[in-house]
Design a protein around this motif. Structure first.
Motif, short mmCIF file in Angstrom:
data_model
loop_
_atom_site.label_atom_id
_atom_site.label_comp_id
_atom_site.label_asym_id
_atom_site.label_seq_id
_atom_site.Cartn_x
_atom_site.Cartn_y
_atom_site.Cartn_z
N PHE A 62 120.44 -66.75 18.89
CA PHE A 62 119.54 -67.56 19.56
C PHE A 62 119.45 -67.26 21.30
CE2 PHE A 62 120.91 -70.14 15.98
CZ PHE A 62 119.53 -70.12 15.61
N GLU B 47 128.80 -71.25 10.45
CA GLU B 47 127.56 -71.74 10.09
C GLU B 47 127.28 -72.10 8.73
OE1 GLU B 47 122.80 -70.61 11.35
OE2 GLU B 47 124.69 -69.46 12.09
N GLU C 183 122.83 -73.89 5.01
CA GLU C 183 121.74 -74.34 4.96
C GLU C 183 120.98 -74.26 6.36
OE1 GLU C 183 124.80 -77.60 5.04
OE2 GLU C 183 124.64 -75.74 3.68
N ARG C 184 121.79 -74.05 7.23
CA ARG C 184 121.03 -73.93 8.68
C ARG C 184 120.39 -72.53 8.99
NH1 ARG C 184 125.02 -75.66 13.53
NH2 ARG C 184 123.15 -75.17 14.37
N TRP C 185 120.73 -71.48 7.89
CA TRP C 185 120.22 -70.23 8.18
C TRP C 185 118.68 -70.37 8.38
CZ3 TRP C 185 120.88 -65.64 9.99
CH2 TRP C 185 119.97 -64.60 9.72
N SER C 186 117.98 -71.21 7.83
CA SER C 186 116.43 -71.25 7.91
C SER C 186 116.04 -71.70 9.18
CB SER C 186 116.01 -72.13 6.90
OG SER C 186 116.42 -73.43 6.99
N ASP C 187 116.92 -72.23 10.19
CA ASP C 187 116.45 -72.57 11.62
C ASP C 187 116.52 -71.27 12.25
OD1 ASP C 187 117.42 -75.02 11.03
OD2 ASP C 187 119.25 -75.30 11.70
N HIS C 188 116.93 -69.95 11.92
CA HIS C 188 116.83 -68.87 12.56
C HIS C 188 115.22 -68.24 12.46
CE1 HIS C 188 121.01 -67.83 13.62
NE2 HIS C 188 121.07 -68.68 12.54
N HIS C 189 114.55 -69.02 11.40
CA HIS C 189 113.35 -68.47 11.29
C HIS C 189 112.45 -69.06 12.37
CE1 HIS C 189 113.65 -68.02 6.63
NE2 HIS C 189 114.52 -67.37 7.31
N ILE C 190 111.20 -68.43 12.81
CA ILE C 190 110.02 -68.96 13.73
C ILE C 190 109.02 -68.77 12.89
CG2 ILE C 190 109.00 -68.60 15.92
CD1 ILE C 190 111.58 -67.01 16.97
#
Length: 405
Positions: free
Chosen positions: A71, A142, A145-152
């Motif tokens: 990020f 991490e 389930e937080r991996w999708s937060d890396h998607h834009i």
């Protein structure tokens, strides 16, 4: 677009036939039967090939990788890097690419609308990965389930994580909802990994078969990232249509692939890239140790695959910002086979693997008018492919998209 004729070029049509001095006529974006009508485009001293196809690209990994997933880069910078890489691919003579993980559907749409320069793009959307397997770049602390937060959304989406067959089915459907035209699964560990080894196998045969079922329901296919033989055999027996990398393919595995008509896309340029300058990709220098020996093993696997009669395409797999010399993949393959073999792999064979046979990959009436005029003859000097400056003119669907004359 109208009608025009290219005269004076030596034409290598992508079929494997010998070069010929013929006139190529373009009408309404397609190659047409030649006659005497239309504006004449002089190309004396140049060599014409079909527009090149890269069957393994990562437009969504055009920024330094570790900063991207930590990020530390803005969406604006990531978008700028993606679109710069797309334009550079076109300038290098690649009029079609298959993105095998990293972009979301908005990139494909934006390029197709002509809002930014780039090749025709077929995309799997996010790669389908086993929980914590190859394709996962989150920190160890991490939660998954937080991996999708890396998607834009609409821009970047490297991978989706699945812990079982039901999750994989759901994620495959989500990838298609986002516009994927095929699926890619990681079924072994990878070179550019922090959580696994090349010898690891990932996803069970039953899980892979779920993705194959979902792809078949939409009239498309599954390709797999795979280095070791056990992972490749699992995937072939589950019904996949293509294998990426194939570093350690042995004779029994090649024979199994041939029996199931499964294609292979080796990827040599990324190996050279990582050996030459790992830091430029934005990855830890320790990754270089994982690459040692891969080039030689992949070359041996290529020879085994050729002997088995497999369809062998061509992909660069370049990552990070240094994706300007995509054509190096052809030069590397020419050194292991012949320049003509490399060109056919990057045109006719890749079109077949991508499901575009009869549309692109060959210079013939009825095909899309995708072609490149080269400064010199790359069949005599395949290093010409490595430098985008040698692609003097690039035509995509009948439109001149680059002209250095």
């Amino acid at each position: 677009m109208g009608r025009f004729q290219v005269v004076g070029a030596t034409v290598v049509d992508g079929s494997g036939r010998d070069p010929a001095d013929v006139t190529v006529t373009v009408e309404d974006g397609l190659i047409a039967e030649s006659d005497a009508s239309g504006e004449r485009f002089a190309a004396d001293g140049l060599t014409m090939t079909p527009g090149l196809i890269d069957a393994h690209v990562h437009l969504g990994l055009s920024s330094p990788i570790e900063p991207q997933f930590a990020f530390r880069l803005s969406a604006a910078e990531l978008a700028a890097d993606i679109f710069a890489t797309a334009g550079a691919a076109l300038d290098a003579g690649f009029t079609t690419v298959r993105d095998t993980g990293g972009i979301d559907g908005g990139v494909v749409t934006t390029i197709a609308k002509g809002k930014v320069r780039g090749p025709r793009v077929l995309s799997c959307g996010p790669v389908q990965c086993q929980t914590g397997g190859h394709g996962y770049y989150g920190a160890e602390w991490e939660p998954t389930e937080r991996w999708s937060d890396h998607h834009i959304p609409g821009l970047c989406a490297l991978s989706m994580q699945s812990g079982n067959a039901n999750e994989l089915r759901s994620n495959a459907r989500e990838a298609f909802r986002r516009g994927a035209s095929f699926l890619k699964l990681c079924v072994t560990g990878g070179v550019v990994s922090s959580h696994d080894q090349l010898t690891d196998t990932q996803f069970t045969g039953e899980e892979i078969a779920v993705a194959v079922q979902e792809a078949a329901a939409r009239g498309t296919y599954v390709t797999v990232h795979a280095h070791n033989n056990e992972g490749i055999r699992n995937a072939v027996e589950a019904g996949v249509r293509c294998v990426e990398h194939g570093t350690d393919i042995d004779e029994p595995t090649a024979a199994l692939m041939a029996a199931h008509d499964v294609a292979l896309v080796p990827t040599f340029a990324v190996v050279e890239q990582l050996l030459r300058d790992t830091a430029s990709t934005g990855l830890n220098e320790s990754i270089r140790e994982r690459v040692l020996g891969v080039r030689e093993r992949m070359a041996e696997a290529l020879a085994v695959a050729k002997k088995a009669g497999l369809r062998i395409g061509l992909g660069s797999d370049l990552i990070g910002p240094a994706q300007h010399h995509r054509g190096e993949e052809l030069a590397l393959r020419a050194g292991l086979e012949t320049p003509m073999d490399a060109l056919v792999a990057a045109t006719k064979t890749n079109a077949e693997i991508l499901g575009l046979a009869g549309e692109v990959g060959v210079i013939a009436p009825g095909f899309q008018a995708d072609f490149v005029l080269w400064n010199g003859n790359p069949l005599e000097n395949p290093q010409l492919f490595s430098d985008p400056a040698n692609a003097i003119v690039v035509v995509q669907a009948g439109r001149v998209v680059k002209d250095l004359r």
